[in-house]
Scaffold this motif. Sequence first.
Motif, PDB file in Angstrom:
ATOM      1  N   ALA A   1       0.839  -1.207   0.000  1.00 35.92           N
ATOM      2  CA  ALA A   1       0.000   0.000   0.000  1.00 35.92           C
ATOM      3  C   ALA A   1       0.873   1.257   0.000  1.00 35.92           C
TER       4      ALA A   1
ATOM      5  N   LEU B   1       1.043   3.943  -3.290  1.00 39.37           N
ATOM      6  CA  LEU B   1       0.632   5.332  -3.079  1.00 39.37           C
ATOM      7  C   LEU B   1       1.837   6.278  -3.146  1.00 39.37           C
TER       8      LEU B   1
ATOM      9  N   VAL C   1      -6.777   0.490   0.132  1.00 44.36           N
ATOM     10  CA  VAL C   1      -5.912   1.511  -0.470  1.00 44.36           C
ATOM     11  C   VAL C   1      -5.453   1.066  -1.863  1.00 44.36           C
TER      12      VAL C   1
ATOM     13  N   LEU D   1      -8.337   0.965  -4.440  1.00 41.31           N
ATOM     14  CA  LEU D   1      -8.768   2.305  -4.862  1.00 41.31           C
ATOM     15  C   LEU D   1      -7.727   2.963  -5.771  1.00 41.31           C
ATOM     16  N   VAL D   2      -6.461   2.771  -5.453  1.00 39.58           N
ATOM     17  CA  VAL D   2      -5.421   3.381  -6.290  1.00 39.58           C
ATOM     18  C   VAL D   2      -5.381   2.708  -7.659  1.00 39.58           C
TER      19      VAL D   2
ATOM     20  N   LEU E   1      -9.470  12.140  -2.259  1.00 34.56           N
ATOM     21  CA  LEU E   1      -9.304  10.691  -2.125  1.00 34.56           C
ATOM     22  C   LEU E   1      -7.843  10.343  -1.856  1.00 34.56           C
ATOM     23  N   ILE E   2      -6.946  10.937  -2.632  1.00 33.00           N
ATOM     24  CA  ILE E   2      -5.525  10.587  -2.488  1.00 33.00           C
ATOM     25  C   ILE E   2      -5.011  11.054  -1.122  1.00 33.00           C
TER      26      ILE E   2
ATOM     27  N   LEU F   1      -6.343   8.588   1.435  1.00 31.15           N
ATOM     28  CA  LEU F   1      -5.591   7.340   1.309  1.00 31.15           C
ATOM     29  C   LEU F   1      -4.203   7.487   1.928  1.00 31.15           C
TER      30      LEU F   1
ATOM     31  N   THR G   1      -2.729   5.269   4.963  1.00 32.68           N
ATOM     32  CA  THR G   1      -1.487   4.527   4.741  1.00 32.68           C
ATOM     33  C   THR G   1      -0.419   4.877   5.777  1.00 32.68           C
TER      34      THR G   1
END
Lengths: 267, 254
Positions: free
Chosen positions: A23, A27, A142, A145-146, A176-177, A180, A184
């Motif tokens: 994750a 990200l 995570v 979604l990414v 969103l990012i 996330l 994370t």
Amino acid sequence: MDAFFTYGFLQRALLAGIFIAVACAVLGVFLLLRKDAMIGHGLSHITFAGVALGLFLHMMPLAVALAFSVLASLGIMKLKESAGLYGDTAIAIVSSLGMALGIILATLSQNFGVALLNYLFGEILAIEPVEVWLSMALATVVVVLVVGNYRKFMSLTFDRESARVSGIRVRRLDTLITILASVTIVLGMKVVGILLVSALIVIPAAAGLQLASNFKAAIVLSCGVGLVSVIAGLALAFVLDLPASGMIVLVGFSIFGLFFLLRKGKI
Amino acid sequence: MDSSAAEKKPLISVENVSFNDGYGPVLLDITLPIHEGDFLSIIGPIGSGKTTHLNIILGLLKPTRGRVRIMGKDLEEFADWPKIGYIPQKATHFDPLFPASAKEVVAMALGPSRLLSRGTRRREESAIRHALQVVGMEEFKNRRIGRLSGGQQQRIFIARAIVNGPRILFLDEPTTGVDAETQGYFYDLLDRLNTQEGITIVLVTHDIGIVDKHISQVACLNQRLVYHGSHGEFCRSETFKDILAGGHLVSHRH
């Protein structure tokens, strides 16, 4: 090697570590390219306040830290937009606030020094079963979604204006990012601790970006570096009886150095 | 404007649009229809509101007054953005180390995700291949975008803008910092997109040198719309002479 199969705590550490590493690595590539590498550092400090509050109130520190981190990340976003601050100014303000709150809470209830230290320096080997499941579930969310928004994220990161015109809701994706990232960070905190968590996000991505000639390669390489760091770091820590968090980051840094030299043609 | 164009419903219509940026008026009462098949150049001195005008059409800025209709719909209701291609002024100002291959840059304009059915993926692959072929960049598809020359990058951005098969393509100062030979190729390419692919082209520029060769319509902005008509008339117009005399625009007529 047998130890990994004999000791439950090692299996748990490895399992949670693998999910969290992936994750963070996935990200991380986006955060680095968005020039948001420092958000990890900033959010980890506010997470410190969350953990301290959780311990103070005898609630699950991970959950309180999660709420703190998400709220803080949205706060940073808001500050950046409306207060006309430069990116890292907002991060610096919010992270010092977090540290300040953490220190005050720690002093108010003097009897959780050791627990707090574990969160600061990371103690993946002490991860509890419920935390393993929570970490695995969140890390999976995570990554899904990414990966699901992969192209939109890439487009937004590369050329914001074109992304807007092509109908991408850039603000929604920014939010969103950011959320996330905060989730994370909290997960990464469990593996390497508050002080080193940004390393888990930044180092694998930075290493991947050394050698990647396309985006997919950057993500895959970053994940690879993250995984090797956690697995080799845990193994080394166990064998040499040294802190896992430090070893994980050291392995990651070594791979980064190797990739850097490879790119420069020095090897 | 010729009479046949006037009878057709415009692809895009800007109606009585004014824009005030908080410091003063940037655009005043602009009315400008853009018709299917036009190759329109919006020219004007630096600071004349050209980019603002474009940003209003693209929904990036909200007009203070007036309205914009795209393909018969009010801008707020318009949702078919894949049918609009856009190359921003700053397109080539990206991070040169960004790890995306030319092909990945083109793919950015496509649908939301890569987790698609095999049929969709095949359609996407062929759309990308076609776009790269049109701009003559297929052999560079795996090259990292930052390692291409400025002119080649510009062609990749065109490929990205046309990969969805748009009806109209907007370009904002596309040739800034590109050498003369590359510019020549670039405008020929736009001409080909206009005539062969049937894409309406709207080019925002302060460089009226290209007006001679390719443009069918000219709109000259300087806060207000000071001229709108065919290119031939424009070159004979007082506006054009004023502009040349005032030295507001770059001219290198061939």
